[in-house]
Design an enzyme around this catalytic site. Structure first.
Site, short mmCIF file in Angstrom:
data_model
loop_
_atom_site.label_atom_id
_atom_site.label_comp_id
_atom_site.label_asym_id
_atom_site.label_seq_id
_atom_site.Cartn_x
_atom_site.Cartn_y
_atom_site.Cartn_z
CE LYS A 155 -66.06 -12.43 -136.88
NZ LYS A 155 -65.59 -13.93 -137.77
CE1 TYR A 158 -62.33 -12.43 -141.33
CE2 TYR A 158 -64.27 -11.39 -142.12
CZ TYR A 158 -63.38 -12.10 -141.05
OH TYR A 158 -63.55 -11.90 -139.86
CG PHE A 208 -65.86 -20.36 -144.29
CD1 PHE A 208 -65.49 -19.44 -144.05
CD2 PHE A 208 -64.74 -21.79 -144.26
CE1 PHE A 208 -64.03 -18.72 -143.80
CE2 PHE A 208 -63.56 -21.19 -144.09
CZ PHE A 208 -63.06 -20.10 -143.08
NE ARG A 220 -55.94 -15.86 -132.66
CZ ARG A 220 -56.70 -15.93 -133.71
NH1 ARG A 220 -57.17 -15.63 -134.54
NH2 ARG A 220 -56.80 -17.88 -133.80
CG ASN A 279 -66.20 -16.63 -134.73
OD1 ASN A 279 -67.30 -14.96 -135.30
ND2 ASN A 279 -65.44 -16.87 -135.77
CG HIS A 306 -61.28 -10.35 -137.11
ND1 HIS A 306 -60.94 -12.25 -137.70
CD2 HIS A 306 -60.65 -9.91 -137.26
CE1 HIS A 306 -59.88 -11.81 -138.69
NE2 HIS A 306 -59.13 -10.33 -137.99
CD GLU A 332 -56.28 -8.94 -139.58
OE1 GLU A 332 -56.92 -8.77 -138.22
OE2 GLU A 332 -56.73 -10.05 -140.39
P1 CMP Z 1 -62.85 -15.12 -137.79
O1 CMP Z 1 -62.08 -15.41 -136.51
O2 CMP Z 1 -62.84 -13.65 -138.26
O3 CMP Z 1 -61.86 -15.72 -138.80
C1 CMP Z 1 -62.73 -16.49 -140.18
C2 CMP Z 1 -63.98 -16.07 -140.62
O4 CMP Z 1 -64.62 -16.64 -141.54
C3 CMP Z 1 -64.24 -17.08 -139.06
O5 CMP Z 1 -63.74 -15.69 -138.09
C4 CMP Z 1 -65.75 -16.86 -138.88
O6 CMP Z 1 -66.45 -15.98 -139.07
C5 CMP Z 1 -65.99 -17.90 -140.56
N1 CMP Z 1 -66.09 -19.10 -140.37
C6 CMP Z 1 -67.05 -19.33 -140.43
N2 CMP Z 1 -66.87 -21.35 -141.07
C7 CMP Z 1 -65.73 -21.27 -141.28
C8 CMP Z 1 -64.84 -22.56 -140.68
N3 CMP Z 1 -65.71 -23.48 -141.18
N4 CMP Z 1 -64.05 -22.39 -139.92
C9 CMP Z 1 -63.01 -21.27 -140.15
N5 CMP Z 1 -64.00 -20.08 -140.09
C10 CMP Z 1 -65.62 -19.75 -140.57
#
Ligand code: CMP
Length: 132
Positions: free
Chosen positions: A9, A49, A57, A85, A112, A115, A126
């Protein structure tokens, strides 16, 4: 062999962590089969997404994913989806285990670092989102 999608990311690209993240997945036995760098539009981020569009969010996530270049990769390994994962760790870096990519490079639940596809079915969808 199974395939999954990982996205490095924009936060991790800005931190110069691309090389370290690829090293970590290669070290765990993944083979990089496809890789590109792109700056996504908000429309692309919204589409990728879309499953989260009702979540509070969502718009912040879209802005974040369109905030700079990201690096999608197709990774191959036995049990690729569940194994990646594990290597990536929990969504919230504060809850991610020692040695995981999000523990090393994630800043918060949104920024984070990576993904990873959450099911074999989503991995197929994806992968085709970024690679023909
Ligand atoms: P990802 O695994 O890419 O899937 C959805 C993304 O939404 C997650 O990582 C985060 O980058 C973002 N995100 C932000 N807030 C939240 C939340 N409260 N719970 C889950 N995903 C979140």
């Amino acid at each position: 062999m199974d395939r999954t999608l990982m996205i490095i990311k924009p936060d991790a690209v800005k931190k110069n962590a691309v090389g370290d993240i690829i090293r970590r997945v290669e070290e765990k036995g993944f083979v990089v089969r496809e890789l590109r760098m792109l700056s996504q539009t908000k429309e692309q981020a919204r589409a990728f997404y879309a499953v989260h569009r009702e979540r509070p969010f969502y718009e912040d996530l879209v802005d974040f994913m369109a905030s700079g270049p990201c690096v999608p990769l197709v990774l191959e390994r036995k049990d690729a989806v569940p194994f990646l994962r594990e290597v990536v760790g929990a969504t919230n870096p504060d809850e991610a285990g020692e040695g995981t990519i999000r523990k090393a490079h994630g800043s918060n639940i949104q920024n984070n670092a990576v993904h990873a596809s959450d099911s074999a079915e989503n991995a197929v969808a994806e992968i085709s989102f970024y690679f023909n």
